[in-house]
Design a protein around this motif. Structure first.
Motif, PDB file in Angstrom:
ATOM      1  N   MET A   1       0.847  -1.193   0.000  1.00  0.00           N
ATOM      2  CA  MET A   1       0.000   0.000   0.000  1.00  0.00           C
ATOM      3  C   MET A   1       0.890   1.253   0.000  1.00  0.00           C
ATOM      4  O   MET A   1       1.858   1.322   0.746  1.00  0.00           O
ATOM      5  N   SER A   2       0.583   2.217  -0.844  1.00  0.00           N
ATOM      6  CA  SER A   2       1.407   3.412  -0.891  1.00  0.00           C
ATOM      7  C   SER A   2       1.187   4.247   0.373  1.00  0.00           C
ATOM      8  O   SER A   2       0.154   4.135   1.019  1.00  0.00           O
ATOM      9  N   SER A   3       2.200   5.090   0.702  1.00  0.00           N
ATOM     10  CA  SER A   3       2.037   5.888   1.917  1.00  0.00           C
ATOM     11  C   SER A   3       0.880   6.869   1.747  1.00  0.00           C
ATOM     12  O   SER A   3       0.227   7.236   2.718  1.00  0.00           O
ATOM     13  N   ALA A   4       0.604   7.274   0.494  1.00  0.00           N
ATOM     14  CA  ALA A   4      -0.515   8.199   0.277  1.00  0.00           C
ATOM     15  C   ALA A   4      -1.835   7.571   0.714  1.00  0.00           C
ATOM     16  O   ALA A   4      -2.706   8.235   1.263  1.00  0.00           O
ATOM     17  N   ALA A   5      -1.941   6.249   0.497  1.00  0.00           N
ATOM     18  CA  ALA A   5      -3.200   5.581   0.803  1.00  0.00           C
ATOM     19  C   ALA A   5      -3.466   5.506   2.301  1.00  0.00           C
ATOM     20  O   ALA A   5      -4.601   5.373   2.727  1.00  0.00           O
ATOM     21  N   VAL A   6      -2.395   5.564   3.109  1.00  0.00           N
ATOM     22  CA  VAL A   6      -2.603   5.541   4.555  1.00  0.00           C
ATOM     23  C   VAL A   6      -2.422   6.924   5.171  1.00  0.00           C
ATOM     24  O   VAL A   6      -2.382   7.075   6.370  1.00  0.00           O
ATOM     25  N   ASP A   7      -2.309   7.937   4.319  1.00  0.00           N
ATOM     26  CA  ASP A   7      -2.153   9.298   4.800  1.00  0.00           C
ATOM     27  C   ASP A   7      -3.442   9.749   5.497  1.00  0.00           C
ATOM     28  O   ASP A   7      -4.522   9.655   4.957  1.00  0.00           O
ATOM     29  N   GLY A   8      -3.278  10.241   6.740  1.00  0.00           N
ATOM     30  CA  GLY A   8      -4.425  10.638   7.534  1.00  0.00           C
ATOM     31  C   GLY A   8      -5.319  11.652   6.847  1.00  0.00           C
ATOM     32  O   GLY A   8      -6.532  11.603   6.981  1.00  0.00           O
ATOM     33  N   HIS A   9      -4.723  12.571   6.100  1.00  0.00           N
ATOM     34  CA  HIS A   9      -5.548  13.612   5.481  1.00  0.00           C
ATOM     35  C   HIS A   9      -6.531  13.007   4.490  1.00  0.00           C
ATOM     36  O   HIS A   9      -7.665  13.442   4.383  1.00  0.00           O
ATOM     37  N   ARG A  10      -6.087  11.961   3.801  1.00  0.00           N
ATOM     38  CA  ARG A  10      -6.982  11.344   2.822  1.00  0.00           C
ATOM     39  C   ARG A  10      -8.142  10.625   3.488  1.00  0.00           C
ATOM     40  O   ARG A  10      -9.174  10.427   2.889  1.00  0.00           O
ATOM     41  N   ASP A  11      -7.949  10.229   4.765  1.00  0.00           N
ATOM     42  CA  ASP A  11      -9.044   9.577   5.489  1.00  0.00           C
ATOM     43  C   ASP A  11     -10.110  10.600   5.909  1.00  0.00           C
ATOM     44  O   ASP A  11     -11.213  10.238   6.262  1.00  0.00           O
ATOM     45  N   ARG A  12      -9.722  11.856   5.932  1.00  0.00           N
ATOM     46  CA  ARG A  12     -10.568  12.941   6.440  1.00  0.00           C
ATOM     47  C   ARG A  12     -11.065  12.646   7.854  1.00  0.00           C
ATOM     48  O   ARG A  12     -12.233  12.762   8.174  1.00  0.00           O
ATOM     49  N   LEU A  13     -10.144  12.189   8.688  1.00  0.00           N
ATOM     50  CA  LEU A  13     -10.469  11.912  10.089  1.00  0.00           C
ATOM     51  C   LEU A  13      -9.939  13.002  11.007  1.00  0.00           C
ATOM     52  O   LEU A  13     -10.323  13.075  12.167  1.00  0.00           O
ATOM     53  N   GLU A  14      -9.074  13.855  10.492  1.00  0.00           N
ATOM     54  CA  GLU A  14      -8.403  14.869  11.309  1.00  0.00           C
ATOM     55  C   GLU A  14      -9.427  15.757  12.021  1.00  0.00           C
ATOM     56  O   GLU A  14     -10.412  16.188  11.420  1.00  0.00           O
ATOM     57  N   GLY A  15      -9.175  15.962  13.326  1.00  0.00           N
ATOM     58  CA  GLY A  15     -10.061  16.852  14.094  1.00  0.00           C
ATOM     59  C   GLY A  15     -11.272  16.140  14.665  1.00  0.00           C
ATOM     60  O   GLY A  15     -12.007  16.715  15.468  1.00  0.00           O
ATOM     61  N   LYS A  16     -11.498  14.892  14.252  1.00  0.00           N
ATOM     62  CA  LYS A  16     -12.624  14.145  14.809  1.00  0.00           C
ATOM     63  C   LYS A  16     -12.177  13.409  16.072  1.00  0.00           C
ATOM     64  O   LYS A  16     -10.982  13.329  16.374  1.00  0.00           O
ATOM     65  N   ALA A  17     -13.156  12.878  16.815  1.00  0.00           N
ATOM     66  CA  ALA A  17     -12.845  12.232  18.092  1.00  0.00           C
ATOM     67  C   ALA A  17     -13.365  10.803  18.118  1.00  0.00           C
ATOM     68  O   ALA A  17     -14.433  10.506  17.576  1.00  0.00           O
ATOM     69  N   ALA A  18     -12.583   9.947  18.782  1.00  0.00           N
ATOM     70  CA  ALA A  18     -12.951   8.531  18.876  1.00  0.00           C
ATOM     71  C   ALA A  18     -12.768   8.019  20.291  1.00  0.00           C
ATOM     72  O   ALA A  18     -11.985   8.566  21.079  1.00  0.00           O
ATOM     73  N   LEU A  19     -13.476   6.956  20.586  1.00  0.00           N
ATOM     74  CA  LEU A  19     -13.294   6.199  21.828  1.00  0.00           C
ATOM     75  C   LEU A  19     -12.965   4.774  21.393  1.00  0.00           C
ATOM     76  O   LEU A  19     -13.695   4.183  20.572  1.00  0.00           O
ATOM     77  N   VAL A  20     -11.852   4.245  21.904  1.00  0.00           N
ATOM     78  CA  VAL A  20     -11.440   2.875  21.556  1.00  0.00           C
ATOM     79  C   VAL A  20     -11.308   2.090  22.855  1.00  0.00           C
ATOM     80  O   VAL A  20     -10.606   2.520  23.777  1.00  0.00           O
ATOM     81  N   THR A  21     -11.961   0.934  22.945  1.00  0.00           N
ATOM     82  CA  THR A  21     -11.837   0.112  24.161  1.00  0.00           C
ATOM     83  C   THR A  21     -10.811  -1.005  23.946  1.00  0.00           C
ATOM     84  O   THR A  21     -10.549  -1.418  22.817  1.00  0.00           O
TER      85      THR A  21
END
Ligand SMILES: NC(=O)c1ccc[n+]([C@@H]2O[C@H](COP(=O)([O-])OP(=O)(O)OC[C@H]3O[C@@H](n4cnc5c(N)ncnc54)[C@H](O)[C@@H]3O)[C@@H](O)[C@H]2O)c1
Length: 258
Positions: free
Chosen positions: A1-21
């Motif tokens: 997988m290219s690094s671009a494909a795992v780039d956070g910006h492309r996921d559009r997750l930045e600034g969002k919040a999560a809870l992980v158990t």
């Protein structure tokens, strides 16, 4: 997988919040690393949270409904929002039905089924406010197929798939998507600890015990990496996961193809 494909910006997750158990070990730790790496705020909930691990450590025994509610409240208070819930914490107990302790059944059902239910119930208003809320359970191939001596685990994992299906219908109009990721065997401390035991019990080398005993149900005799499960979580949490809701997402090396 290219690094671009795992780039956070492309996921559009930045600034969002999560809870992980279950965020201190194995899959939960990899998911927390992946989501924080994409620029998300993550509350990393565990019995013994790792202060040096990724995310903000939060201690809770999730066999208690009140502790699950408290974790959701803590995430909302810290981040002012909650977009993604990853219900991952889990334990196993292996015993024939006649010897299976009722207390073990209750602990496993509390952690694998009641915890995801309470997390979803308490997080629902925040997931609705998010506009792109995601509820992701780490289920298992054991949510779709049984193995002997794992009555509580198999029952609870089947149950959490039913929960995810129900919530997909309830969340549809609010833009909330729900998924149950169903991995085969993943290289985590939980599984790695079993390799020497199985080797001794079956008088095999560790390599053979892994392939012939632990990975027997896999068509492809390879462990899955925690980072690979984390990558699926990031995909489902982002905009590309838009069409996935109310279904098991199977990544089981061909286990349930039989
Ligand atoms: N490893 C696998 O092969 C595999 C395969 C399919 C599904 N899963 C599922 O993935 C999830 C994570 O498994 P893993 O292999 O990473 O396990 P793991 O043992 O590495 O991590 C599980 C985490 O859950 C935490 N936990 C246990 N009881 C808890 C409680 N009462 N309250 C809060 N936290 C608690 C533990 O402290 C630990 O950090 C589980 O739901 C498991 O059933 C694992």
């Amino acid at each position: 997988m290219s690094s671009a494909a795992v780039d956070g910006h492309r996921d559009r997750l930045e600034g969002k919040a999560a809870l992980v158990t279950g965020a201190a070990s194995g899959i939960g730790r990899a998911v927390t690393e992946r989501l924080t790496g994409a620029g998300m705020d993550v509350l990393a909930v565990d019995l013994r949270p790792d202060p040096d691990g990724p995310g903000i450590p939060y201690e809770a025994d999730l066999t208690s409904p009140e502790a699950n509610a408290g974790a959701v409240t803590a995430a909302r208070e810290r981040f002012g929002r909650l977009d993604v819930v990853v219900a991952n914490a889990g334990v196993q107990h292996v015993a024939p039905i006649e010897e299976f302790p009722v207390e073990k059944w209750q602990t496993i059902v509390s952690l694998l089924l009641t915890s995801p239910f309470v997390l979803a119930k308490e997080a629902w208003p925040a997931l609705r406010d998010s506009g792109s809320g995601r509820f992701i359970a780490i289920a298992s191939a054991h949510g779709l197929a049984a193995s002997p001596y794992k009555a509580a685990y198999v029952s609870a994992k089947h149950g959490v798939i039913g929960l995810v299906r129900t919530l997909a219908l309830e969340g549809a109009e609010a833009g909330i998507r729900t998924s149950a990721i169903c991995p085969g065997y993943v290289r985590t401390p939980l599984v790695e600890r079993q390799i020497p035991d199985q080797a001794r019990a079956h008088k095999l080398s560790e390599e053979d015990a892994l392939e012939q005993v632990i990975l027997a149900p896999h068509a492809v005799k390879e462990l899955i990496e925690p980072s690979e499960v984390a990558e699926v979580v990031a995909f489902l949490a982002g905009p590309a996961g838009r069409a996935f809701t109310g279904a098991p997402v199977i990544m089981d090396q061909g286990w349930t193809a039989r």
